[in-house]
Design an enzyme around this catalytic site. Structure first.
Site, PDB file in Angstrom:
ATOM      1  N   GLY A 234      30.398  41.726  49.140  1.00 50.68           N
ATOM      2  CA  GLY A 234      31.050  40.464  48.835  1.00 50.68           C
ATOM      3  C   GLY A 234      32.029  40.611  47.688  1.00 50.68           C
ATOM      4  O   GLY A 234      32.561  41.700  47.432  1.00 50.68           O
ATOM      5  N   SER A 235      32.256  39.529  46.972  1.00 52.22           N
ATOM      6  CA  SER A 235      33.289  39.518  45.942  1.00 52.22           C
ATOM      7  C   SER A 235      32.873  40.320  44.716  1.00 52.22           C
ATOM      8  O   SER A 235      31.682  40.467  44.417  1.00 52.22           O
ATOM      9  CB  SER A 235      33.588  38.072  45.529  1.00 52.22           C
ATOM     10  OG  SER A 235      32.519  37.536  44.767  1.00 52.22           O
ATOM     11  N   VAL A 238      30.823  38.118  42.051  1.00 53.33           N
ATOM     12  CA  VAL A 238      29.394  37.976  42.342  1.00 53.33           C
ATOM     13  C   VAL A 238      28.693  39.319  42.185  1.00 53.33           C
ATOM     14  O   VAL A 238      27.578  39.407  41.668  1.00 53.33           O
ATOM     15  CB  VAL A 238      29.179  37.401  43.757  1.00 53.33           C
ATOM     16  CG1 VAL A 238      27.687  37.368  44.109  1.00 53.33           C
ATOM     17  CG2 VAL A 238      29.771  36.004  43.864  1.00 53.33           C
ATOM     18  N   GLU A 256      29.216  46.777  47.586  1.00 58.81           N
ATOM     19  CA  GLU A 256      30.509  47.035  48.220  1.00 58.81           C
ATOM     20  C   GLU A 256      31.324  45.772  48.027  1.00 58.81           C
ATOM     21  O   GLU A 256      31.017  44.735  48.598  1.00 58.81           O
ATOM     22  CB  GLU A 256      30.318  47.381  49.705  1.00 58.81           C
ATOM     23  CG  GLU A 256      31.479  48.176  50.283  1.00 58.81           C
ATOM     24  CD  GLU A 256      32.517  47.288  50.934  1.00 58.81           C
ATOM     25  OE1 GLU A 256      33.572  47.069  50.282  1.00 58.81           O
ATOM     26  OE2 GLU A 256      32.288  46.835  52.049  1.00 58.81           O
ATOM     27  N   CYS A 290      37.889  43.361  53.205  1.00 59.17           N
ATOM     28  CA  CYS A 290      37.975  43.999  51.885  1.00 59.17           C
ATOM     29  C   CYS A 290      38.948  45.168  51.898  1.00 59.17           C
ATOM     30  O   CYS A 290      39.529  45.508  50.869  1.00 59.17           O
ATOM     31  CB  CYS A 290      36.590  44.448  51.420  1.00 59.17           C
ATOM     32  SG  CYS A 290      35.793  45.656  52.514  1.00 59.17           S
TER      33      CYS A 290
END
Length: 489
Positions: A234-235, A238, A256, A290
């Site tokens: 995710g981001s 976070v 990741e 991503c």
């Protein structure tokens, strides 16, 4: 066996999956089709109490699962792959209607999941350790892999199946139990359907669970003392919070995270191939990847031709209903993401950038956008866009281009187009990036090759191939003596 869609839907609308379907009185969350704005289903969200009970269930289930034979684990993972293959159309259809994936993207993702499952099925029968010599006569030193215990997988909505299974399958193969927390924007595709899959594959009850919910469910899993590893995709923002929380507990985590990936077009590049690659890397899944090609660095001598060809390709792409076979770009996932992309483009134009095409979109759709005359410090170039935008920056010297690439806080993927492949291979060593692709684009994934980034794109390891063994296990030294020895005390 094929999924009876209506029957399984009635289950997930009223139950959560804690190794079996458990009736839930928790509030439900509506599933919205981003292309139409209509409600297509619902799921009950889990509670923090559900997290606590699920961890207890997973802890108990793992004790027996880790002691199963490698044949048993391999057979179950192969069966999951076979069931996925038999029901591939259901997985594709839900990915399209829940996540805005085009048929092309959803089909590729589904087939990649099948390959991931088959690859994971080979893991239990691989060597589980190494033998080292000893300075003590008749001692055997074994360095073996043992399971971590309970692994929590927190997965995103953009590739909800693949980015879940790439952690779930190897974690199970190594003898761990798994609790999956899917994104609230992919509860069915990345949650309920996987619950059905592993249940039908006859995975022992409690070994795999799915808890839908918002951030508090993820936080509860991260902070639970009996969860031994967090695998998060995710981001970066976070991910940093998860890393901090795990560090305080000395808990393993694999992160990741985001990326702002560059494609470098050198003066001797095959222009048509470079543009074709750039279009795929930039606009696939509306740029919500991503690994999206978010920065185009083009040598001045070919810049005009490159921009013209890129613009022509972008204008030829069809935007619309992702379930239509001729659609290239579906909707963005939600209004917040649409607004973010719009704001970045608008701000760049206000700062003097030239909008070659696109730059707008109705509802949640956004047309393929090419933008030029930007600076290396413009947010449209430095920030992760996560939308269908191609910012183009011109360079004169490759050293300057590499410096610009490396100036990013991210380091996930880079592509280089040139006729000098040996030169490019050496150039790759100067690039801060977990992956470098020569004469290709940035959105690449091969199941047997370790995948991951540098800098703020990744932390804690790699996914894929041999990296999976150590990622989802821990090492234990066992020394063996047939007969004890006497020490001089």
């Amino acid at each position: 066996m094929t999924i009876q869609a209506k029957a399984i839907e009635q289950i997930w609308q009223e139950h959560i999956f804690q190794g079996s379907w458990v009736k839930s009185e928790n509030p439900s969350f509506n599933i919205i089709n981003p292309a139409t704005g209509t409600t297509i289903s619902s799921v009950p969200f889990a509670s923090v109490n559900n997290v606590n009970s699920s961890v207890e269930i997973a802890t108990q289930a793992q004790q027996s699962w880790k002691n199963t034979t490698f044949e048993t684990r391999a057979k179950i993972l192969r069966k999951a792959a076979q069931l996925f293959e038999q029901n591939i159309q259901t997985f594709i259809e839900w990915n399209v209607q829940e996540c805005g994936s085009t048929l092309l993207k959803a089909g590729w993702e589904a087939n990649a999941c099948i390959e991931q499952l088959y690859m994971a099925a080979s893991m239990p029968m691989a060597s589980s350790g190494e033998i080292f010599p000893s300075s003590i006569p008749n001692r055997t030193n074994v360095w073996q892999r043992v399971p971590l215990g309970v692994v929590s997988v927190i997965s995103p909505w953009n590739f909800p199946l693949l980015l879940s299974i790439r952690s779930i399958a190897p974690a199970l193969a190594m003898g761990n139990s798994v609790i999956l927390k899917p994104s609230e924007f992919s509860n069915i595709t990345g949650g309920a359907l996987l619950a059905w899959l592993f249940e039908m594959a006859e995975l022992p009850e409690g070994t795999f669970q799915v808890l839908s919910g918002e951030s508090q469910i993820g936080e509860a899993l991260v902070n639970h003392p009996q969860v031994n590893m967090i695998s998060f995709t995710g981001s970066t923002g976070v991910g940093k919070k998860i890393a901090e929380a795990c560090a305080k507990q000395l808990k393993k985590c694999a992160l990741e995270l985001g990326g702002n990936n560059a494609i470098i077009i050198c003066e001797d590049a095959d222009l048509d191939t470079a543009v074709n690659n750039a279009v795929w890397g930039t606009f696939l899944h509306q740029g919500q990847i991503c690994m999206q090609t978010g920065r185009h660095l083009v040598h001045r001598s070919i810049a005009d031709a490159y921009i013209q060809k890129l613009k022509e390709k972008a204008l030829a792409l069809n935007v619309g209903d992702p379930s239509a076979p001729d659609t290239h770009l579906g909707p963005l996932i939600n209004a917040a993401q649409h607004q973010k992309v719009s704001n970045l483009v608008e701000a760049a134009v206000n700062n003097g950038a030239i909008l070659e095409c696109g730059g707008k979109g109705e509802n949640l759709f956004f047309h393929p956008t090419v933008i030029t005359n930007i600076s290396k410090d413009d947010p449209i170039f430095t920030d992760e866009i996560f939308g269908p935008v191609a910012p183009v920056l011109i360079f004169d010297d490759i050293a300057d281009a590499i410096e610009i690439v490396n100036s990013s806080k991210y380091g996930l993927a880079v592509a280089i187009h040139t006729a000098r492949t040996a030169w490019a291979f050496e150039l790759a060593k100067k690039i801060k990036s977990g992956m470098v692709h020569i004469n290709d684009q940035t959105v690449n994934n091969e199941y047997h090759v370790p995948f991951g980034g540098m800098g703020e794109s990744g932390y804690g390891g790699r996914f894929g191939g041999p990296a999976n063994f150590d990622e989802f296990s821990q090492r234990q030294w066992v020394s063996i003596l047939d007969k004890g020895i006497q020490y001089p005390l």
